[in-house]
Write an enzyme that holds these catalytic residues in place. Sequence first.
Site, PDB file in Angstrom:
ATOM      1  N   LYS A  69       0.813  -1.219   0.000  1.00  0.00           N
ATOM      2  CA  LYS A  69       0.000   0.000   0.000  1.00  0.00           C
ATOM      3  C   LYS A  69       0.849   1.273   0.000  1.00  0.00           C
ATOM      4  O   LYS A  69       2.023   1.258   0.363  1.00  0.00           O
ATOM      5  CB  LYS A  69      -0.980  -0.022   1.173  1.00  0.00           C
ATOM      6  CG  LYS A  69      -2.128  -0.991   0.868  1.00  0.00           C
ATOM      7  CD  LYS A  69      -3.251  -0.943   1.856  1.00  0.00           C
ATOM      8  CE  LYS A  69      -4.358  -1.898   1.395  1.00  0.00           C
ATOM      9  NZ  LYS A  69      -5.382  -2.106   2.402  1.00  0.00           N
ATOM     10  N   ARG A  92      -3.767 -10.070   4.810  1.00  0.00           N
ATOM     11  CA  ARG A  92      -4.171 -10.111   3.387  1.00  0.00           C
ATOM     12  C   ARG A  92      -2.976  -9.629   2.578  1.00  0.00           C
ATOM     13  O   ARG A  92      -2.574  -8.475   2.712  1.00  0.00           O
ATOM     14  CB  ARG A  92      -5.380  -9.197   3.210  1.00  0.00           C
ATOM     15  CG  ARG A  92      -5.939  -9.146   1.797  1.00  0.00           C
ATOM     16  CD  ARG A  92      -7.124  -8.179   1.748  1.00  0.00           C
ATOM     17  NE  ARG A  92      -7.696  -8.121   0.422  1.00  0.00           N
ATOM     18  CZ  ARG A  92      -7.219  -7.385  -0.577  1.00  0.00           C
ATOM     19  NH1 ARG A  92      -6.153  -6.638  -0.398  1.00  0.00           N
ATOM     20  NH2 ARG A  92      -7.808  -7.401  -1.753  1.00  0.00           N
TER      21      ARG A  92
HETATM   22  N1  HH2 Z   1      -7.417  -3.697   0.893  1.00  0.00           N
HETATM   23  C1  HH2 Z   1      -7.765  -3.663  -0.407  1.00  0.00           C
HETATM   24  C2  HH2 Z   1      -8.872  -4.393  -0.850  1.00  0.00           C
HETATM   25  N2  HH2 Z   1      -9.581  -5.162  -0.002  1.00  0.00           N
HETATM   26  N3  HH2 Z   1      -9.941  -6.008   2.157  1.00  0.00           N
HETATM   27  C3  HH2 Z   1      -9.596  -6.068   3.450  1.00  0.00           C
HETATM   28  N4  HH2 Z   1     -10.281  -6.851   4.295  1.00  0.00           N
HETATM   29  N5  HH2 Z   1      -8.536  -5.344   3.945  1.00  0.00           N
HETATM   30  C4  HH2 Z   1      -7.796  -4.539   3.148  1.00  0.00           C
HETATM   31  O1  HH2 Z   1      -6.859  -3.881   3.660  1.00  0.00           O
HETATM   32  C5  HH2 Z   1      -8.130  -4.466   1.766  1.00  0.00           C
HETATM   33  C6  HH2 Z   1      -9.231  -5.219   1.297  1.00  0.00           C
HETATM   34  C7  HH2 Z   1      -6.981  -2.852  -1.382  1.00  0.00           C
HETATM   35  O2  HH2 Z   1      -5.935  -3.581  -1.952  1.00  0.00           O
HETATM   36  P1  HH2 Z   1      -5.934  -4.357  -3.362  1.00  0.00           P
HETATM   37  O3  HH2 Z   1      -7.089  -5.310  -3.442  1.00  0.00           O
HETATM   38  O4  HH2 Z   1      -4.626  -4.991  -3.532  1.00  0.00           O
HETATM   39  O5  HH2 Z   1      -6.038  -3.251  -4.487  1.00  0.00           O
HETATM   40  P2  HH2 Z   1      -7.246  -2.694  -5.335  1.00  0.00           P
HETATM   41  O6  HH2 Z   1      -8.258  -2.175  -4.368  1.00  0.00           O
HETATM   42  O7  HH2 Z   1      -6.628  -1.628  -6.186  1.00  0.00           O
HETATM   43  O8  HH2 Z   1      -7.816  -3.826  -6.149  1.00  0.00           O
END
Ligand code: HH2
Length: 279
Positions: A196, A236
């Site tokens: 992040k 995660r």
């Molecule tokens: N962060 C993201 C998405 N879902 N769910 C939980 N429970 N906790 C988190 O910190 C979290 C989440 C954001 O990350 P990512 O899925 O890698 O990226 P994007 O939102 O750009 O798909």
Amino acid sequence: MGVLNVTPDSFFDGGRYFDLEPALARGLEMVAEGADVIDVGGESSRPGAQPVPEAEELRRVVPVIEALTRHVRVSVDTTKRAVAEAALSVGATLVNDISASLWPVAASGAVGWVAVHMSGTPRTMQDDPRYDDVVGEVHGFLVERARQALDAGVREVWVDPGIGFGKTARHNLTLLHHLPALVASGFPVLVGTSRKGFLGVLAAGPGEEPVPAAQRLPGSIATATWAMLAGAAMVRVHDVTAVSRSATLVGSTRSASDLTPAAARTSPVGAGRPGLGAR
Ligand code: HH2
């Protein structure tokens, strides 16, 4: 929990697993790397992300979830009721919910639910996040939602402080520092710091631009390990191998710390592990 974004625009893995075949291959690879749950998402929630129409999100995630549930526990990362319901109908057993509002779906489907704290919406959440007491406000919100879900009949309720969801780097660090207080609520805690933006800010030198996501692996490993030591029951992550190796190493160090030299020779920590007796 391994992250699998079936999106063109996720901030780290966007576009890599947008088609069914690479998505399945990556899901199975993360299982082989040690993931217990694969979190499948079809809508990016990165700062500034635009919403995805429901039909398109369904098209992205349902076939991937259906195929993966034969091999591993699958969670669906969505804020849409219809997407959560469709995911459950093909075998997902956990609703990962950054809107913290889908507990009725989890209750009627008799599956688990993750309440994530987010201030605002992805489009604007990083504009100027402010709290009087970030720890009190985030923990208070999560515990209230978690209790509502329990009262509605959800048997497995997780809480997640929502690192990066309407928070500055300082807010994120403060929440990580105070994670034991959230753990003390008694609800299992999930934490997502993986790759992040705040890790990029923290890794940059004075006056430098934030370090890009591709170079944030050390921060991901460090913060995931910190979270586990602080009592998080799940992290995660995109980098399953790296984080699970770190967890194993730190876990071994922890359980070895109260061993005398003699006990260490016969302990499962030291015995039978090539190289551990060497130096
Ligand atoms: N962060 C993201 C998405 N879902 N769910 C939980 N429970 N906790 C988190 O910190 C979290 C989440 C954001 O990350 P990512 O899925 O890698 O990226 P994007 O939102 O750009 O798909």
